[in-house]
Design a protein around this motif. Structure first.
Motif, PDB file in Angstrom:
ATOM      1  N   GLN A 127       0.819  -1.217   0.000  1.00 20.71           N
ATOM      2  CA  GLN A 127       0.000   0.000   0.000  1.00 20.71           C
ATOM      3  C   GLN A 127       0.850   1.263   0.000  1.00 20.71           C
ATOM      4  OE1 GLN A 127      -3.108  -0.754  -1.241  1.00 20.71           O
ATOM      5  NE2 GLN A 127      -3.649   1.022  -0.052  1.00 20.71           N
ATOM      6  N   THR A 128       2.116   1.164   0.483  1.00 16.61           N
ATOM      7  CA  THR A 128       3.016   2.328   0.397  1.00 16.61           C
ATOM      8  C   THR A 128       3.182   2.706  -1.072  1.00 16.61           C
ATOM      9  OG1 THR A 128       4.245   1.222   2.176  1.00 16.61           O
ATOM     10  CG2 THR A 128       5.191   3.240   1.295  1.00 16.61           C
ATOM     11  N   LEU A 129       3.423   1.683  -1.907  1.00 18.81           N
ATOM     12  CA  LEU A 129       3.596   1.915  -3.350  1.00 18.81           C
ATOM     13  C   LEU A 129       2.305   2.443  -3.975  1.00 18.81           C
ATOM     14  CD1 LEU A 129       5.625  -1.309  -4.183  1.00 18.81           C
ATOM     15  CD2 LEU A 129       6.449   1.006  -4.517  1.00 18.81           C
ATOM     16  N   ALA A 130       1.174   1.812  -3.614  1.00 15.54           N
ATOM     17  CA  ALA A 130      -0.116   2.234  -4.194  1.00 15.54           C
ATOM     18  C   ALA A 130      -0.399   3.694  -3.852  1.00 15.54           C
ATOM     19  CB  ALA A 130      -1.236   1.336  -3.675  1.00 15.54           C
ATOM     20  N   ASN A 131      -0.117   4.078  -2.591  1.00 16.56           N
ATOM     21  CA  ASN A 131      -0.429   5.448  -2.153  1.00 16.56           C
ATOM     22  C   ASN A 131       0.499   6.486  -2.774  1.00 16.56           C
ATOM     23  OD1 ASN A 131      -2.660   4.844  -0.600  1.00 16.56           O
ATOM     24  ND2 ASN A 131      -1.478   4.428   1.243  1.00 16.56           N
ATOM     25  N   ILE A 132       1.780   6.103  -3.002  1.00  8.02           N
ATOM     26  CA  ILE A 132       2.689   7.089  -3.614  1.00  8.02           C
ATOM     27  C   ILE A 132       2.246   7.352  -5.060  1.00  8.02           C
ATOM     28  CG2 ILE A 132       4.491   5.502  -4.421  1.00  8.02           C
ATOM     29  CD1 ILE A 132       6.541   7.622  -3.636  1.00  8.02           C
ATOM     30  N   TYR A 133       1.737   6.310  -5.750  1.00  7.37           N
ATOM     31  CA  TYR A 133       1.239   6.525  -7.117  1.00  7.37           C
ATOM     32  C   TYR A 133       0.014   7.443  -7.112  1.00  7.37           C
ATOM     33  CZ  TYR A 133       4.399   2.815  -8.657  1.00  7.37           C
ATOM     34  OH  TYR A 133       5.519   2.066  -8.925  1.00  7.37           O
ATOM     35  N   LEU A 134      -0.865   7.256  -6.107  1.00  4.77           N
ATOM     36  CA  LEU A 134      -2.036   8.147  -5.978  1.00  4.77           C
ATOM     37  C   LEU A 134      -1.586   9.594  -5.791  1.00  4.77           C
ATOM     38  CD1 LEU A 134      -4.632   6.393  -3.618  1.00  4.77           C
ATOM     39  CD2 LEU A 134      -5.002   7.127  -5.956  1.00  4.77           C
ATOM     40  N   ALA A 135      -0.569   9.788  -4.931  1.00  4.68           N
ATOM     41  CA  ALA A 135      -0.086  11.139  -4.650  1.00  4.68           C
ATOM     42  C   ALA A 135       0.549  11.755  -5.904  1.00  4.68           C
ATOM     43  CB  ALA A 135       0.919  11.104  -3.503  1.00  4.68           C
ATOM     44  N   MET A 136       1.252  10.904  -6.676  1.00  6.83           N
ATOM     45  CA  MET A 136       1.878  11.418  -7.908  1.00  6.83           C
ATOM     46  C   MET A 136       0.814  11.829  -8.933  1.00  6.83           C
ATOM     47  SD  MET A 136       5.037   8.777  -8.323  1.00  6.83           S
ATOM     48  CE  MET A 136       6.594   9.016  -7.469  1.00  6.83           C
ATOM     49  N   GLU A 137      -0.284  11.044  -8.999  1.00  3.46           N
ATOM     50  CA  GLU A 137      -1.384  11.399  -9.909  1.00  3.46           C
ATOM     51  C   GLU A 137      -1.919  12.793  -9.619  1.00  3.46           C
ATOM     52  OE1 GLU A 137      -4.738   8.671 -10.155  1.00  3.46           O
ATOM     53  OE2 GLU A 137      -3.356   6.981 -10.359  1.00  3.46           O
ATOM     54  N   HIS A 138      -1.934  13.156  -8.321  1.00  2.68           N
ATOM     55  CA  HIS A 138      -2.441  14.477  -7.929  1.00  2.68           C
ATOM     56  C   HIS A 138      -1.334  15.529  -7.923  1.00  2.68           C
ATOM     57  CE1 HIS A 138      -5.756  11.934  -6.414  1.00  2.68           C
ATOM     58  NE2 HIS A 138      -6.496  12.990  -6.635  1.00  2.68           N
TER      59      HIS A 138
END
Length: 601
Positions: free
Chosen positions: A115-126
């Motif tokens: 989930q660390t990886l999943a969340n960093i991708y979400l943050a990069m999208e924004h």
């Protein structure tokens, strides 16, 4: 508390489950001194009982912290604490839309997880500014240099610049405030432009109506303004605006860059929807904010009130809950056994459990849930394609040309010593290994294609068990693949119970039927006659369990004497039981419907 827009910071705390997001929020709240020591309690932002009991965050919560920096300037820091579980990633994406930056927490003993990886991708999208933080440095098992290497290799961030904190002891937490001020960008916006505010959450207050949580991008809003929601043009007069400081703190006005709430006596719940834009009725903005992607539910289940009189209350409760949980989807449904209810869509099994518990606790409604299922794509013989998620709608097998089920791409990060055990669990759940790679010398990332229906059925619990809690799991939907699907029915005393029906893969049907019949046998109370519990595919019975009957001792009064007298009484009893069985209806308790979902393992 009017602050220049340059002195506002909106940031979020994101991380894998149990990496210390809520505890770090607690320390920041204590440092900002917005709560007296007497009123302070752990997990301050986890306001629901269910969050505190399970030790997880379910709702992202906002709090505004005043902070005086080293240079003497006063800053307003809007902190949003987010959930870590994959089922609530929609909450995280909504929270990030209101921010300019994010602190990414990494546990010093666990390192980077799925989930660390999943969340960093979400943050990069924004397009957020991401600041890495290594937490739990006080643990004896903390390996700070190892965690830095992982931040470098796995996340592509600078591990050496990561802040080192212990949220539990408070060590290094002051540096988080300074990093928010110095490293996070201030919001952009014009307080004099027409009002443009994004609704990122809301909740229902029985005294004040719907309370709307907003991030102001442009303009100013104050008490007495007449506001309009762009999606439906409904208009309301503002009664109160303010900030979240654990309790609601009324303010004179909210300006561009701020995060706060609006109370406007909104009694019509349907008028408020997440992602909508709020503007002033007299001076509207030109275009709405882009809003949020609609969440795609992956698990479906029907909910029925135990007492059919509670249907109206269930309707109202679901509408109020949807305000606070935008990812919940529901539509009307009916069942022969259970009456009227709702077919609901959830983002995962934990989401389903949480919604059920919140309905029972917050709205005092007793519920029966049917077996969860996923959406299947069915091609009929005449070429028409339909999507079904409800076993009751499954057509006659003679009319079906092919069925397809949703698959996911799963990423599982584990210490390499568990590789064999994880491989076995995935193969048992019809998974296909597509790739694996070493992230560090002893941590491995395994990729699998798995049917979503198998993941719904206690896969996550098995994974956690075989990896002793070290396995982390994240997935994304990867489209449909052809499958061999059958409808599994359950008969109790010869009567088909439609609420227990399931759609399963043919290879799994016998196991699932035997397991469910065993669980039902434990839950259904004994009667004066035998009860047969059967699992069937079409007209073919594939499993059976029997609930044995209570038996009165009719021969108790016969002392000695001829055996034929006893036999005559037993035969008479047998005939009576047979007659009783023909008319005997079996009441199925609520717990029996839930027991079918649990595996016997």
């Amino acid at each position: 508390m009017s602050v220049k827009i340059e002195n506002i910071r909106n940031f979020s705390i994101i991380a894998h489950i149990d990496h210390g997001k809520s505890t770090l929020s607690d320390r920041l709240i204590q440092l900002a001194e917005i709560v007296s020591d007497r009123d302070f309690k752990d997990q301050m932002l986890d306001s629901m009982d269910i969050e505190r009991e399970r030790g997880i965050t379910i709702k992202s919560q906002t709090v505004t912290l005043p902070y005086t920096a080293a240079d003497g300037e006063t800053y307003l820091l809007n902190l949003i604490d987010t959930p870590g579980h994959v089922d609530f990633s929609y909450e995280v994406s909504r929270a990030l839309a209101s921010c300019e930056g994010a602190f990414l927490l990494v546990d010093a003993s666990q390192g980077v997880e799925a989930q660390t990886l999943a969340n960093i991708y979400l943050a990069m999208e924004h397009d957020l500014e991401i600041v890495p933080v290594i937490n739990k440095i006080d643990l004896p098992s903390a390996e700070i240099e190892w965690a830095k290497d992982q931040i470098d290799e796995d996340l592509g961030l600078d591990g050496d610049s990561a802040l080192q904190v212990s949220a539990k002891t408070g060590q290094g937490v002051e540096a988080v405030f300074e990093a928010a001020v110095n490293l996070m960008p201030s919001p952009e916006g014009d307080s004099n432009a027409p009002l443009q505010a994004l609704i990122f959450d809301s909740h229902y207050d029985p005294y004040r109506g719907t309370i709307v949580h907003v991030r102001i991008f442009h303009g100013t809003i104050k008490k007495g303004d007449k506001i309009s929601f762009l999606s439906n043009n409904s208009q309301y007069k503002v009664e109160e605006v303010g900030l979240f400081q654990i309790v609601r703190k009324p303010m004179d006005k909210l300006e561009a860059g701020q995060v706060g709430y609006i109370i406007a006596g909104i009694k019509t719940i349907r008028d408020v929807s997440c992602g909508d834009t709020v503007t002033l009725a007299e001076n509207p903005c030109v275009q709405p904010m882009p809003g949020f992607r609609e969440p795609n539910p992956v698990v479906f289940s029907s909910m029925y009130p135990v007492a059919s009189d509670d249907y109206a209350e269930l309707t109202e409760a679901l509408e109020k809950l949807k305000l606070n949980d935008a990812s919940l989807i529901f539509e009307k449904d009916a069942s022969a056994a259970l009456g009227f209810g709702y077919r609901c869509g959830f983002l995962g099994l934990l989401h389903l459990e949480v919604v059920q518990e919140r309905l029972e606790r917050e709205y005092d409604i007793s519920l029966i849930l049917t077996s969860p299922s996923v959406q299947y794509e069915i091609t009929r013989s005449d070429g028409t394609v339909e999507i079904i998620d409800n076993p009751a709608l499954y057509p006659d097998p003679m009319e079906i040309e092919k069925t397809r089920e949703p698959f996911i791409k799963a990423a599982i990060i584990i210490p390499d010593r568990y590789m064999g055990a994880v491989m076995q669990v995935c193969l048992e759940h019809r998974g296909v290994s597509t790739n694996y790679q070493y992230l560090t010398s002893n941590r491995i990332e395994m990729k699998f294609d798995l049917p979503l229906a198998e993941v719904v059925y206690e896969f996550y619990d098995r994974l956690k068990s075989v990896t002793q809690g070290y396995g982390s799991f994240d997935y994304e939907i990867a489209g449909y693949q052809e499958t061999d699907l059958v409808k599994l029915d359950f008969l109790v005393n010869g009567e088909r119970v439609d609420a227990l029906s399931q759609l399963v893969h043919r290879d799994k049907a016998v196991d699932r039927a035997r397991n469910a019949c065993k669980q039902l046998r434990e839950e259904i109370p004994r009667q004066m006659f035998k009860i047969a519990i059967q699992g069937a595919i079409g007209g073919k019975i594939i499993s059976r369990e029997t609930v044995s009957a209570y038996r009165k001792d009719v021969t108790a009064k016969c002392y000695g004497g001829d055996i034929s007298r006893k036999r005559k009484l037993l035969e008479k009893q047998k005939k009576g039981k047979k007659r009783m069985k023909m008319v005997g209806a079996v009441e199925i308790p609520q717990s029996a419907f839930l027991s079918v979902l649990k595996s016997g393992k």
